[in-house]
Design a protein around this motif. Structure first.
Motif, PDB file in Angstrom:
ATOM      1  N   SER A  55      34.224  -2.684 106.602  1.00 57.84           N
ATOM      2  CA  SER A  55      33.375  -1.249 107.134  1.00 57.84           C
ATOM      3  C   SER A  55      33.464  -0.202 106.425  1.00 57.84           C
ATOM      4  O   SER A  55      32.369   0.201 105.927  1.00 57.84           O
ATOM      5  CB  SER A  55      34.407  -0.671 108.417  1.00 57.84           C
ATOM      6  OG  SER A  55      33.750  -0.025 108.712  1.00 57.84           O
ATOM      7  N   THR A  56      34.315  -0.223 105.139  1.00 50.23           N
ATOM      8  CA  THR A  56      34.965   0.128 104.346  1.00 50.23           C
ATOM      9  C   THR A  56      33.602   0.681 103.763  1.00 50.23           C
ATOM     10  O   THR A  56      32.818   1.193 102.610  1.00 50.23           O
ATOM     11  CB  THR A  56      36.181   0.406 103.744  1.00 50.23           C
ATOM     12  OG1 THR A  56      36.940   0.488 104.984  1.00 50.23           O
ATOM     13  CG2 THR A  56      35.550   1.939 102.828  1.00 50.23           C
ATOM     14  N   GLN A  57      33.076  -1.005 102.849  1.00 54.69           N
ATOM     15  CA  GLN A  57      32.358  -1.191 102.143  1.00 54.69           C
ATOM     16  C   GLN A  57      30.461  -0.968 101.742  1.00 54.69           C
ATOM     17  O   GLN A  57      30.094  -0.041 101.451  1.00 54.69           O
ATOM     18  CB  GLN A  57      31.900  -2.612 101.346  1.00 54.69           C
ATOM     19  CG  GLN A  57      33.656  -3.076 100.206  1.00 54.69           C
ATOM     20  CD  GLN A  57      33.568  -4.731 100.148  1.00 54.69           C
ATOM     21  OE1 GLN A  57      33.756  -5.486 100.866  1.00 54.69           O
ATOM     22  NE2 GLN A  57      33.764  -5.146  99.055  1.00 54.69           N
ATOM     23  N   LYS A  58      30.735  -1.000 104.012  1.00 53.15           N
ATOM     24  CA  LYS A  58      29.529  -1.001 104.273  1.00 53.15           C
ATOM     25  C   LYS A  58      29.121   0.687 104.512  1.00 53.15           C
ATOM     26  O   LYS A  58      28.115   0.812 103.972  1.00 53.15           O
ATOM     27  CB  LYS A  58      29.016  -1.461 105.603  1.00 53.15           C
ATOM     28  CG  LYS A  58      28.928  -3.060 105.325  1.00 53.15           C
ATOM     29  CD  LYS A  58      28.705  -3.332 107.178  1.00 53.15           C
ATOM     30  CE  LYS A  58      29.015  -4.872 107.178  1.00 53.15           C
ATOM     31  NZ  LYS A  58      28.580  -5.799 108.379  1.00 53.15           N
ATOM     32  N   ASP A  59      29.926   1.192 104.636  1.00 54.38           N
ATOM     33  CA  ASP A  59      30.345   3.093 104.878  1.00 54.38           C
ATOM     34  C   ASP A  59      29.627   2.941 103.322  1.00 54.38           C
ATOM     35  O   ASP A  59      28.699   4.293 103.408  1.00 54.38           O
ATOM     36  CB  ASP A  59      31.301   3.664 105.078  1.00 54.38           C
ATOM     37  CG  ASP A  59      31.157   3.130 106.459  1.00 54.38           C
ATOM     38  OD1 ASP A  59      30.523   3.155 107.236  1.00 54.38           O
ATOM     39  OD2 ASP A  59      32.501   3.109 107.493  1.00 54.38           O
ATOM     40  N   VAL A  64      25.451   5.232  99.756  1.00 55.75           N
ATOM     41  CA  VAL A  64      24.904   5.442  97.807  1.00 55.75           C
ATOM     42  C   VAL A  64      23.225   5.810  98.926  1.00 55.75           C
ATOM     43  O   VAL A  64      21.896   6.120  98.204  1.00 55.75           O
ATOM     44  CB  VAL A  64      25.286   4.831  97.461  1.00 55.75           C
ATOM     45  CG1 VAL A  64      23.785   4.316  96.586  1.00 55.75           C
ATOM     46  CG2 VAL A  64      26.488   4.888  96.949  1.00 55.75           C
ATOM     47  N   LEU A  65      23.121   5.370 100.011  1.00 58.94           N
ATOM     48  CA  LEU A  65      21.579   4.376  99.796  1.00 58.94           C
ATOM     49  C   LEU A  65      21.080   6.446 100.697  1.00 58.94           C
ATOM     50  O   LEU A  65      19.364   6.434 100.394  1.00 58.94           O
ATOM     51  CB  LEU A  65      21.022   3.964 101.112  1.00 58.94           C
ATOM     52  CG  LEU A  65      21.106   2.431 100.953  1.00 58.94           C
ATOM     53  CD1 LEU A  65      21.496   1.368 101.647  1.00 58.94           C
ATOM     54  CD2 LEU A  65      20.259   2.139  99.524  1.00 58.94           C
ATOM     55  N   THR A  66      21.886   6.695 101.255  1.00 58.86           N
ATOM     56  CA  THR A  66      21.492   8.218 101.706  1.00 58.86           C
ATOM     57  C   THR A  66      21.425   9.248 100.238  1.00 58.86           C
ATOM     58  O   THR A  66      20.086   9.526 100.721  1.00 58.86           O
ATOM     59  CB  THR A  66      22.257   9.104 102.761  1.00 58.86           C
ATOM     60  OG1 THR A  66      22.319   8.034 103.679  1.00 58.86           O
ATOM     61  CG2 THR A  66      22.133  10.618 102.851  1.00 58.86           C
ATOM     62  N   GLU A  67      21.994   8.995  99.295  1.00 64.26           N
ATOM     63  CA  GLU A  67      22.078  10.168  98.361  1.00 64.26           C
ATOM     64  C   GLU A  67      20.846   9.548  97.420  1.00 64.26           C
ATOM     65  O   GLU A  67      20.241  10.443  96.721  1.00 64.26           O
ATOM     66  CB  GLU A  67      22.954   9.460  97.554  1.00 64.26           C
ATOM     67  CG  GLU A  67      24.318  10.132  98.048  1.00 64.26           C
ATOM     68  CD  GLU A  67      25.808   9.908  97.257  1.00 64.26           C
ATOM     69  OE1 GLU A  67      25.790   9.292  95.523  1.00 64.26           O
ATOM     70  OE2 GLU A  67      26.865  10.343  97.664  1.00 64.26           O
TER      71      GLU A  67
END
Length: 112
Positions: A55-59, A64-67
């Motif tokens: 879950s932490t990795q996905k978040d 990063v995708l948002t950035e």
């Protein structure tokens, strides 16, 4: 590779996009596709959605995708490569490593 992007001229008009902007878009698209592939691989592992590490990795990947999406917007509005903290140019070497970065190293250190 030069990461000089078109800037706003003294009269406030944005200059036409340069080949550098196209190269930056390609770098950002590569970064995006890499992160999407990472998310897909994590989804295909078959691990429990309750797995904290997963879950932490996905978040982190989603952040990063948002950035990356925000970096695309900065390319379009002519502010890409300008630190959001101090307003100075982000060094091209940093942009090569982290094309989606929003800050120079000094401002990033202060933000952490």
């Amino acid at each position: 590779m030069s990461l000089d992007l078109p800037r706003t001229d003294p009269r406030g008009k944005t200059r036409v996009a340069s080949p550098a902007a196209d190269e930056i878009r390609q770098r950002l698209e590569h970064a995006r596709s890499t992160r999407v592939a990472q998310l897909k691989a994590l989804d295909e592992t078959g691990q429990s959605p309750d797995d904290h590490l997963m879950s932490t990795q996905k978040d982190a990947i989603r952040r990063v995708l948002t950035e990356i999406d925000e970096a695309f917007a900065r390319v379009e509005d002519g502010t890409y490569g300008t630190c959001l903290g101090c307003g100075k140019a982000v060094p091209p070497e940093r942009l090569e490593i982290l094309p989606h970065t929003r800050h120079c190293v000094a401002c990033q250190r202060r933000a952490v």
